[in-house]
Motif scaffolding. Structure first.
Motif, PDB file in Angstrom:
ATOM      1  N   GLU A 366       0.829  -1.213   0.000  1.00 42.29           N
ATOM      2  CA  GLU A 366       0.000   0.000   0.000  1.00 42.29           C
ATOM      3  C   GLU A 366       0.858   1.255   0.000  1.00 42.29           C
ATOM      4  O   GLU A 366       0.583   2.216  -0.712  1.00 42.29           O
ATOM      5  CB  GLU A 366      -0.911  -0.024   1.230  1.00 42.29           C
ATOM      6  N   ALA A 367       1.939   1.247   0.796  1.00 40.78           N
ATOM      7  CA  ALA A 367       2.808   2.417   0.875  1.00 40.78           C
ATOM      8  C   ALA A 367       3.577   2.657  -0.417  1.00 40.78           C
ATOM      9  O   ALA A 367       4.108   3.749  -0.631  1.00 40.78           O
ATOM     10  CB  ALA A 367       3.796   2.255   2.036  1.00 40.78           C
ATOM     11  N   GLY A 368       3.635   1.654  -1.279  1.00 38.41           N
ATOM     12  CA  GLY A 368       4.351   1.834  -2.540  1.00 38.41           C
ATOM     13  C   GLY A 368       3.746   2.897  -3.421  1.00 38.41           C
ATOM     14  O   GLY A 368       4.445   3.503  -4.255  1.00 38.41           O
ATOM     15  N   ALA A 369       2.454   3.147  -3.231  1.00 38.17           N
ATOM     16  CA  ALA A 369       1.806   4.181  -4.044  1.00 38.17           C
ATOM     17  C   ALA A 369       2.299   5.574  -3.689  1.00 38.17           C
ATOM     18  O   ALA A 369       2.075   6.529  -4.449  1.00 38.17           O
ATOM     19  CB  ALA A 369       0.294   4.108  -3.854  1.00 38.17           C
ATOM     20  N   LEU A 370       2.971   5.702  -2.548  1.00 35.75           N
ATOM     21  CA  LEU A 370       3.444   7.013  -2.087  1.00 35.75           C
ATOM     22  C   LEU A 370       4.943   7.189  -2.246  1.00 35.75           C
ATOM     23  O   LEU A 370       5.507   8.139  -1.718  1.00 35.75           O
ATOM     24  CB  LEU A 370       3.049   7.197  -0.620  1.00 35.75           C
ATOM     25  N   VAL A 371       5.585   6.287  -2.970  1.00 33.85           N
ATOM     26  CA  VAL A 371       7.020   6.457  -3.236  1.00 33.85           C
ATOM     27  C   VAL A 371       7.209   7.727  -4.059  1.00 33.85           C
ATOM     28  O   VAL A 371       6.512   7.940  -5.060  1.00 33.85           O
ATOM     29  CB  VAL A 371       7.582   5.236  -3.981  1.00 33.85           C
ATOM     30  N   PRO A 372       8.117   8.605  -3.670  1.00 36.77           N
ATOM     31  CA  PRO A 372       8.232   9.900  -4.349  1.00 36.77           C
ATOM     32  C   PRO A 372       8.717   9.774  -5.787  1.00 36.77           C
ATOM     33  O   PRO A 372       9.510   8.901  -6.126  1.00 36.77           O
ATOM     34  CB  PRO A 372       9.256  10.656  -3.497  1.00 36.77           C
ATOM     35  N   ASP A 373       8.223  10.661  -6.612  1.00 40.99           N
ATOM     36  CA  ASP A 373       8.694  10.786  -7.998  1.00 40.99           C
ATOM     37  C   ASP A 373       9.784  11.850  -8.002  1.00 40.99           C
ATOM     38  O   ASP A 373       9.501  13.054  -8.003  1.00 40.99           O
ATOM     39  CB  ASP A 373       7.536  11.176  -8.905  1.00 40.99           C
ATOM     40  N   ILE A 374      11.030  11.399  -7.982  1.00 41.24           N
ATOM     41  CA  ILE A 374      12.158  12.318  -7.853  1.00 41.24           C
ATOM     42  C   ILE A 374      12.246  13.265  -9.044  1.00 41.24           C
ATOM     43  O   ILE A 374      12.763  14.385  -8.936  1.00 41.24           O
ATOM     44  CB  ILE A 374      13.480  11.532  -7.687  1.00 41.24           C
ATOM     45  N   THR A 375      11.732  12.844 -10.188  1.00 42.91           N
ATOM     46  CA  THR A 375      11.818  13.718 -11.376  1.00 42.91           C
ATOM     47  C   THR A 375      11.044  15.015 -11.190  1.00 42.91           C
ATOM     48  O   THR A 375      11.286  15.992 -11.895  1.00 42.91           O
ATOM     49  CB  THR A 375      11.278  12.995 -12.624  1.00 42.91           C
ATOM     50  N   LYS A 376      10.121  15.040 -10.218  1.00 39.62           N
ATOM     51  CA  LYS A 376       9.314  16.252  -9.994  1.00 39.62           C
ATOM     52  C   LYS A 376       9.861  17.106  -8.856  1.00 39.62           C
ATOM     53  O   LYS A 376       9.293  18.141  -8.523  1.00 39.62           O
ATOM     54  CB  LYS A 376       7.864  15.855  -9.671  1.00 39.62           C
ATOM     55  N   HIS A 377      10.965  16.676  -8.259  1.00 37.94           N
ATOM     56  CA  HIS A 377      11.513  17.391  -7.108  1.00 37.94           C
ATOM     57  C   HIS A 377      12.215  18.669  -7.561  1.00 37.94           C
ATOM     58  O   HIS A 377      12.932  18.673  -8.576  1.00 37.94           O
ATOM     59  CB  HIS A 377      12.490  16.497  -6.341  1.00 37.94           C
ATOM     60  N   PHE A 378      12.031  19.754  -6.799  1.00 42.99           N
ATOM     61  CA  PHE A 378      12.583  21.039  -7.236  1.00 42.99           C
ATOM     62  C   PHE A 378      14.106  21.087  -7.181  1.00 42.99           C
ATOM     63  O   PHE A 378      14.732  21.925  -7.815  1.00 42.99           O
ATOM     64  CB  PHE A 378      11.987  22.178  -6.407  1.00 42.99           C
ATOM     65  N   VAL A 379      14.736  20.184  -6.412  1.00 42.58           N
ATOM     66  CA  VAL A 379      16.192  20.140  -6.340  1.00 42.58           C
ATOM     67  C   VAL A 379      16.755  19.032  -7.216  1.00 42.58           C
ATOM     68  O   VAL A 379      17.645  19.254  -8.029  1.00 42.58           O
ATOM     69  CB  VAL A 379      16.667  19.940  -4.889  1.00 42.58           C
ATOM     70  N   TYR A 380      16.213  17.818  -7.080  1.00 43.19           N
ATOM     71  CA  TYR A 380      16.800  16.650  -7.727  1.00 43.19           C
ATOM     72  C   TYR A 380      16.199  16.343  -9.092  1.00 43.19           C
ATOM     73  O   TYR A 380      16.780  15.604  -9.880  1.00 43.19           O
ATOM     74  CB  TYR A 380      16.638  15.416  -6.831  1.00 43.19           C
ATOM     75  N   GLY A 381      15.034  16.873  -9.377  1.00 41.91           N
ATOM     76  CA  GLY A 381      14.341  16.494 -10.594  1.00 41.91           C
ATOM     77  C   GLY A 381      14.880  17.168 -11.840  1.00 41.91           C
ATOM     78  O   GLY A 381      15.475  18.244 -11.801  1.00 41.91           O
ATOM     79  N   GLU A 382      14.631  16.520 -12.962  1.00 41.77           N
ATOM     80  CA  GLU A 382      15.042  17.066 -14.253  1.00 41.77           C
ATOM     81  C   GLU A 382      13.903  17.816 -14.933  1.00 41.77           C
ATOM     82  O   GLU A 382      14.135  18.597 -15.846  1.00 41.77           O
ATOM     83  CB  GLU A 382      15.510  15.928 -15.172  1.00 41.77           C
ATOM     84  N   ASP A 383      12.664  17.570 -14.494  1.00 45.44           N
ATOM     85  CA  ASP A 383      11.512  18.158 -15.157  1.00 45.44           C
ATOM     86  C   ASP A 383      10.936  19.355 -14.416  1.00 45.44           C
ATOM     87  O   ASP A 383       9.929  19.918 -14.836  1.00 45.44           O
ATOM     88  CB  ASP A 383      10.404  17.102 -15.312  1.00 45.44           C
ATOM     89  N   ALA A 384      11.522  19.712 -13.292  1.00 45.81           N
ATOM     90  CA  ALA A 384      11.015  20.846 -12.534  1.00 45.81           C
ATOM     91  C   ALA A 384      12.181  21.518 -11.837  1.00 45.81           C
ATOM     92  O   ALA A 384      13.227  20.923 -11.641  1.00 45.81           O
ATOM     93  CB  ALA A 384       9.982  20.390 -11.511  1.00 45.81           C
TER      94      ALA A 384
END
Length: 397
Positions: A366-384
């Motif tokens: 159940e908790a797997g649905a809340l694993v963060p999408d790092i690509t959307k992170h303001f520091v680590y992401g490439e798309d934001a």
């Protein structure tokens, strides 16, 4: 030289056909123990064969899951996590929190299940007569054990998971003193009886660093009629992989398997990287039955393979050596490579470690649905990020 405990004859038990011919074998007289005169069911191996016993699995939820061959996740590490939350005292290890704050214990059970644990393990680790006597609280022994089992049973029933009872090393066992063997046996017997009466599907015997004490635990679990999972802690003895009574882990694992343990494995002491070499050695030696791996959540190294070695003497502060979720992901992939069916966690584990491990072995908690999408992170992401590109890219300019 490796030491082998002579295999005592067991009624109705299928003899192992494996031999470890590459090593010399010697007798360790101090490890001989009286063997209970009971029979054990024949077992089949987990790897390269059909499931061990479909017939035996019919009436027991744990055995049904085991016989399916699917990964089993067992999250634990309760005392350290509860100490971090302000509800437990870690060094005496007696889990009085089951009596003082039952809702806190049940909530942590629920969090581990949400993260992917198939097992709700009762918090009776170090809740033995010896430990409570040491703390001057022997009169609370049965109440504490039953409370912990009842909390775990409540969560197992509401989540459809599996309740496990627990016994562990007593710190009393002395391989050279037969009087301690009977004391250990009686302590195991009463805890196992309470677990059976409270509805445990199987019993975990864990943290053993003596082969002889694990044998006693297995005998007592078998007398209860419940399946047994037995795990050892392996200290730093170079690359010898010897238990404290001089028994090599290959010999210890084979003999416990032959005596009827459904799963044999390693837990605690070693971290995620340093628990893998002994597991590899077991597979290389032909231990093709179900194995367990539940490391401490520490970044142990080849130079300091156990978590205890990471801190200064008298200052068990492991925070700066705690493993990451990515470490658990890598560990889970190693377990899949080695065909380890029963995987889990131990001391210093947090919930995010559990769901990283569960997902790595192919589960969808159940908790797997809340694993963060790092690509959307303001520091680590490439798309934001800030203005153009990621924050890190901007900083680089």
């Amino acid at each position: 030289a490796r030491m082998r405990v002579p295999k005592a004859p067991i009624v109705s038990c299928a003899a192992s056909t494996r031999t470890i011919a590459a090593h010399s074998c010697h007798t360790a007289d101090t490890c001989r123990l009286p063997i209970a005169k009971v029979g054990f069911p024949a077992m089949h191996t987990h790897k390269n064969t059909r499931p061990f016993s479909a017939v035996a699995a019919e009436g027991n939820k744990f055995l049904r899951v085991l016989s399916s061959g699917k990964p089993i996740v067992c999250a634990k590490g309760y005392l350290f996590e509860l100490e971090k939350r302000g509800y437990a005292k870690i060094l005496p290890f007696v889990p009085e929190v089951s009596l003082s704050h039952p809702e806190v214990v049940k909530q942590l059970h629920r969090e581990f299940v949400c993260a992917g644990s198939d097992i709700v393990q009762a918090l009776t680790w170090y809740a033995s007569r010896r430990q409570l006597r040491l703390m001057g609280k022997e009169d609370r022994l049965e109440a504490l054990n039953r409370a912990a089992l009842q909390h775990a049973r409540e969560v197992a029933e509401e989540t459809g998971t599996i309740l496990a009872g627990t016994v562990c090393k007593t710190t009393v066992y002395n391989p050279s003193d037969p009087e301690t063997w009977e004391e250990v046996r009686l302590m195991f017997r009463e805890q196992i009886r309470w677990a059976a009466e409270e509805g445990a599907e199987f019993i975990i015997g864990e943290n053993f660093n003596h082969h002889g004490e694990a044998v006693i635990a297995l005998e007592e679990i078998k007398l209860s009629g419940l399946p047994a999972v037995i795990t050892f802690t392996l200290s730093n003895r170079g690359d010898q992989f010897l238990l404290r009574d001089g028994v090599h882990i290959v010999d210890a694992f084979e003999q416990l398997h032959d005596k009827g343990a459904k799963i044999v494995g390693l837990n605690c002491h070693r971290g995620l990287e340093t628990i893998v070499p002994p597991l590899q050695a077991l597979r290389d030696a032909g231990c093709d039955f179900p194995l367990a791996a539940l490391p401490a959540a520490s970044q142990s190294t080849g130079e300091k393979p156990t978590t205890q070695e990471l801190s200064a003497p008298g200052k068990p502060d492991h925070d700066c050596h705690t493993a990451t979720r990515y470490d658990f992901e890598a560990f889970g992939k190693e377990c899949r490579r080695l065909g380890i069916q029963y995987v889990g966690t131990c001391c210093r584990t947090a919930v995010h470690h559990v769901h990283a491990l569960a997902m790595a072995v192919g589960r969808a908690p159940e908790a797997g649905a809340l694993v963060p999408d790092i690509t959307k992170h303001f520091v680590y992401g490439e798309d934001a990020g800030y203005l153009q590109g990621s924050f890190l890219s901007g900083a680089g300019n």
